[in-house]
Write a protein that holds these residues in place. Sequence first.
Motif, PDB file in Angstrom:
ATOM      1  N   VAL A 270       0.834  -1.208   0.000  1.00  0.00           N
ATOM      2  CA  VAL A 270       0.000   0.000   0.000  1.00  0.00           C
ATOM      3  C   VAL A 270       0.868   1.258   0.000  1.00  0.00           C
ATOM      4  O   VAL A 270       0.583   2.224  -0.715  1.00  0.00           O
ATOM      5  N   THR A 271       1.938   1.264   0.772  1.00  0.00           N
ATOM      6  CA  THR A 271       2.844   2.408   0.802  1.00  0.00           C
ATOM      7  C   THR A 271       3.469   2.654  -0.565  1.00  0.00           C
ATOM      8  O   THR A 271       3.524   3.792  -1.047  1.00  0.00           O
ATOM      9  N   ASN A 272       3.925   1.605  -1.205  1.00  0.00           N
ATOM     10  CA  ASN A 272       4.530   1.760  -2.525  1.00  0.00           C
ATOM     11  C   ASN A 272       3.501   2.128  -3.586  1.00  0.00           C
ATOM     12  O   ASN A 272       3.818   2.856  -4.528  1.00  0.00           O
ATOM     13  N   ALA A 273       2.265   1.648  -3.449  1.00  0.00           N
ATOM     14  CA  ALA A 273       1.221   2.014  -4.409  1.00  0.00           C
ATOM     15  C   ALA A 273       0.910   3.504  -4.306  1.00  0.00           C
ATOM     16  O   ALA A 273       0.725   4.182  -5.332  1.00  0.00           O
ATOM     17  N   ALA A 274       0.867   4.038  -3.097  1.00  0.00           N
ATOM     18  CA  ALA A 274       0.636   5.472  -2.927  1.00  0.00           C
ATOM     19  C   ALA A 274       1.790   6.275  -3.511  1.00  0.00           C
ATOM     20  O   ALA A 274       1.584   7.300  -4.178  1.00  0.00           O
ATOM     21  N   ARG A 275       2.998   5.814  -3.311  1.00  0.00           N
ATOM     22  CA  ARG A 275       4.166   6.506  -3.850  1.00  0.00           C
ATOM     23  C   ARG A 275       4.162   6.494  -5.379  1.00  0.00           C
ATOM     24  O   ARG A 275       4.406   7.512  -6.025  1.00  0.00           O
ATOM     25  N   GLU A 276       3.860   5.358  -5.958  1.00  0.00           N
ATOM     26  CA  GLU A 276       3.824   5.265  -7.421  1.00  0.00           C
ATOM     27  C   GLU A 276       2.675   6.076  -8.007  1.00  0.00           C
ATOM     28  O   GLU A 276       2.812   6.689  -9.065  1.00  0.00           O
ATOM     29  N   GLY A 277       1.542   6.092  -7.332  1.00  0.00           N
ATOM     30  CA  GLY A 277       0.417   6.901  -7.796  1.00  0.00           C
ATOM     31  C   GLY A 277       0.728   8.382  -7.753  1.00  0.00           C
ATOM     32  O   GLY A 277       0.397   9.129  -8.679  1.00  0.00           O
TER      33      GLY A 277
ATOM     34  N   LEU B  17      -2.695  -7.887  -4.386  1.00  0.00           N
ATOM     35  CA  LEU B  17      -3.881  -7.416  -3.670  1.00  0.00           C
ATOM     36  C   LEU B  17      -4.983  -7.082  -4.670  1.00  0.00           C
ATOM     37  O   LEU B  17      -4.721  -6.850  -5.847  1.00  0.00           O
ATOM     38  N   LEU B  18      -6.199  -7.064  -4.184  1.00  0.00           N
ATOM     39  CA  LEU B  18      -7.336  -6.758  -5.051  1.00  0.00           C
ATOM     40  C   LEU B  18      -7.586  -5.253  -5.079  1.00  0.00           C
ATOM     41  O   LEU B  18      -7.918  -4.657  -4.047  1.00  0.00           O
ATOM     42  N   PRO B  19      -7.450  -4.613  -6.241  1.00  0.00           N
ATOM     43  CA  PRO B  19      -7.680  -3.174  -6.314  1.00  0.00           C
ATOM     44  C   PRO B  19      -9.127  -2.783  -6.013  1.00  0.00           C
ATOM     45  O   PRO B  19      -9.386  -1.646  -5.624  1.00  0.00           O
TER      46      PRO B  19
ATOM     47  N   THR C 206      -2.431   3.924 -11.783  1.00  0.00           N
ATOM     48  CA  THR C 206      -1.090   3.454 -11.428  1.00  0.00           C
ATOM     49  C   THR C 206      -1.087   2.822 -10.045  1.00  0.00           C
ATOM     50  O   THR C 206      -0.474   1.764  -9.836  1.00  0.00           O
ATOM     51  N   ALA C 207      -1.765   3.451  -9.086  1.00  0.00           N
ATOM     52  CA  ALA C 207      -1.840   2.877  -7.736  1.00  0.00           C
ATOM     53  C   ALA C 207      -2.574   1.541  -7.756  1.00  0.00           C
ATOM     54  O   ALA C 207      -2.136   0.567  -7.127  1.00  0.00           O
ATOM     55  N   ASN C 208      -3.681   1.462  -8.481  1.00  0.00           N
ATOM     56  CA  ASN C 208      -4.416   0.196  -8.578  1.00  0.00           C
ATOM     57  C   ASN C 208      -3.605  -0.877  -9.286  1.00  0.00           C
ATOM     58  O   ASN C 208      -3.658  -2.052  -8.917  1.00  0.00           O
ATOM     59  N   SER C 209      -2.851  -0.482 -10.296  1.00  0.00           N
ATOM     60  CA  SER C 209      -2.004  -1.442 -11.003  1.00  0.00           C
ATOM     61  C   SER C 209      -0.921  -1.984 -10.081  1.00  0.00           C
ATOM     62  O   SER C 209      -0.613  -3.187 -10.112  1.00  0.00           O
TER      63      SER C 209
END
Length: 140
Positions: free
Chosen positions: A47-54, A86-88, A76-79
């Motif tokens: 989740v932390t990395n998804a927020a950073r990438e988004g 994890l399920l977006p 991008t965060a969902n991807s």
Amino acid sequence: MKLSRRRRTNPERGAAAVEFALVSMVLMLLVMGMIDFGYYFFIDHVVTNAAREGARAGSLWPSPQNTAATTDATSTANSYLSRGGLLPTKATVTVTFDTAGTPPAATVRVLVSYPTGSITGFLGSTLIPTTAQAISEMRR
């Protein structure tokens, strides 16, 4: 003459089974706790990395509050969540823009939250947090 055999009684007979029963409960608590906390930390990391990438993807767009920037940051965060296993559809991704400063100081903020909990059911939700949440903010 009749020889009588006396049975030797061992007062410690069965003590190992009782000790194992007592120790196995503590051992199971430790093992289940490690599994649950390991799963929570895995989700928190993704989740932390998804927020950073988004936030990174949203900050690449030149104009603030661009719908394409919001769409790109969200997708991008969902991807990233999907690639992390994890399920977006369970995640909540919120993209906001701060344009109070001059255009170089404008920022994009991405908030990602994902429900967690105990996967073993042993610890329940008393010790394991119920959501993993991360906020990332990047300058445009």
